[in-house]
Enzyme design. Structure first.
Site, PDB file in Angstrom:
ATOM      1  CG  HIS A  19      -1.992  -1.140   1.014  1.00  0.00           C
ATOM      2  ND1 HIS A  19      -2.541  -1.819   2.078  1.00  0.00           N
ATOM      3  CD2 HIS A  19      -2.526  -1.698  -0.115  1.00  0.00           C
ATOM      4  CE1 HIS A  19      -3.387  -2.734   1.610  1.00  0.00           C
ATOM      5  NE2 HIS A  19      -3.387  -2.683   0.293  1.00  0.00           N
ATOM      6  CG  HIS A  42      -6.778 -10.951  -8.006  1.00  0.00           C
ATOM      7  ND1 HIS A  42      -6.053 -10.549  -9.106  1.00  0.00           N
ATOM      8  CD2 HIS A  42      -7.145 -12.240  -8.229  1.00  0.00           C
ATOM      9  CE1 HIS A  42      -5.979 -11.550  -9.970  1.00  0.00           C
ATOM     10  NE2 HIS A  42      -6.638 -12.579  -9.460  1.00  0.00           N
ATOM     11  CB  SER A 101      -5.146  -2.422  -2.891  1.00  0.00           C
ATOM     12  OG  SER A 101      -5.871  -3.546  -3.310  1.00  0.00           O
ATOM     13  CD  GLU A 119     -12.341 -10.994  -4.755  1.00  0.00           C
ATOM     14  OE1 GLU A 119     -12.321 -12.228  -4.743  1.00  0.00           O
ATOM     15  OE2 GLU A 119     -11.304 -10.280  -4.694  1.00  0.00           O
ATOM     16  CG  ASP A 144     -10.168 -14.438 -14.444  1.00  0.00           C
ATOM     17  OD1 ASP A 144      -9.292 -13.786 -13.839  1.00  0.00           O
ATOM     18  OD2 ASP A 144      -9.911 -15.469 -15.069  1.00  0.00           O
ATOM     19  N   GLY A 145     -10.253 -11.214 -12.625  1.00  0.00           N
ATOM     20  CA  GLY A 145      -9.460  -9.988 -12.750  1.00  0.00           C
ATOM     21  C   GLY A 145      -8.418 -10.051 -13.838  1.00  0.00           C
ATOM     22  CG  ASP A 165      -2.920  -8.175  -4.108  1.00  0.00           C
ATOM     23  OD1 ASP A 165      -2.157  -9.098  -3.789  1.00  0.00           O
ATOM     24  OD2 ASP A 165      -3.613  -7.545  -3.293  1.00  0.00           O
TER      25      ASP A 165
END
EC number: 2.1.1.266
Length: 281
Positions: A19, A42, A101, A119, A144-145, A165
């Site tokens: 972060h 994600h 995040s 997500e 699906d990211g 991530d």
């Protein structure tokens, strides 16, 4: 397989590093008036209660954000990050919540900036959607990211930050990261790509880095913070951020704050930190 829940790990040393890097990149993008696109592949739920059953079960935040909470005379960058988390905690009276995040980004974005938070987890997505429904410039999506790099790039703004991530539950996640980067970079070569990774087995990390080298992409910076020496035993000993097209000041900034972070988060003086170029210009 969707068993990973970030609520068990929120606010740990890896989150602190991730972060801080995220904040510095966003602040750099904000130096230009023109808006930019932020993609979080994600996203998790975005906001975590540190007194939840999950957080208390592991207590990982006690070795991360909690160690910075009452510190004085912090480097300015670290102080700015802690100030963000205190803002989430009603001015900092007590550390009860931690920002994922997406919320770090949301607190920093301007009206002209735009975000997509994805997500896939069936339990986490409704919480994510609810946590960000008041933001006009932030869209959430259960998807699906990894696919969003192919689907949404290049952004109309032609400026952007992509945070990748994944949970790395499966070995395939490491390969999917590389494929997603190749897809995204092919479409949006000037974007900033920030990839978080855990160090559980060093050889696995090395394989991912070698695969990145083999993509032919230039300007790849690696930032890492280790809280324990590498080990063959179970558990994360370190974490890092790989940044493609980093802001020119990021290397200097991380070299300045990582010694402080390591000293504060790891008072036993084990582990270590590093900032190095995987591939230069």
């Amino acid at each position: 397989m969707l068993s990973y829940r970030h609520s068990f790990h929120a606010g740990n040393h890896a989150d602190v590093l991730k972060h801080l890097v995220l904040m510095l990149i966003i602040e750099n993008l904000k130096q230009k008036d023109k808006g930019f696109y932020y993609l979080d592949t994600h996203a998790g739920v975005g906001r975590y209660r540190l007194f939840s059953n999950e957080s208390e079960k592991t207590g990982e935040y006690k070795e991360g954000i909690a160690k910075l909470w009452e510190q004085k005379n912090m480097p300015t960058v670290v102080a700015d990050y802690v100030k963000l988390i205190k803002k989430l905690n009603y001015g900092g009276k007590e550390l009860r919540y931690y920002a994922g995040s997406p919320l770090i980004a949301a607190m920093l974005l301007r009206p002209q900036d735009r975000a997509l938070l994805t997500e896939l987890h069936p339990t986490d997505y409704p919480l994510l959607r609810n946590n960000f429904k008041q933001f006009d410039n932030i869209l959430t999506k259960r998807d699906d990211g990894f696919q969003q790099l192919k689907a949404t790039l290049p952004p109309k703004e032609r400026r952007g930050l992509i945070l990748i991530d994944p949970p790395y539950e499966l070995k395939e996640d490491y390969e999917l990261v590389i494929k997603a980067i190749e897809e995204g970079y092919k479409r949006f070569a000037t974007g900033v790509y920030a990839i978080w990774y855990p160090v559980v087995l060093r050889q696995q990390t090395k394989r991912m880095i070698n695969a990145l080298k083999n993509t032919g992409i230039r300007k790849i910076l690696q930032i890492e913070l280790a809280v324990r020496p590498d080990s063959e035993q179970r558990g994360m000993t370190a974490s890092g951020m790989i940044v493609i097209n980093p802001p020119w000041v990021l290397e200097k900034q991380m070299n300045e704050i990582l010694p402080y972070l390591h000293r504060t988060l790891v008072p036993e003086a084990i582990g270590g930190w590093s900032v190095k170029w995987i591939v230069s210009e």
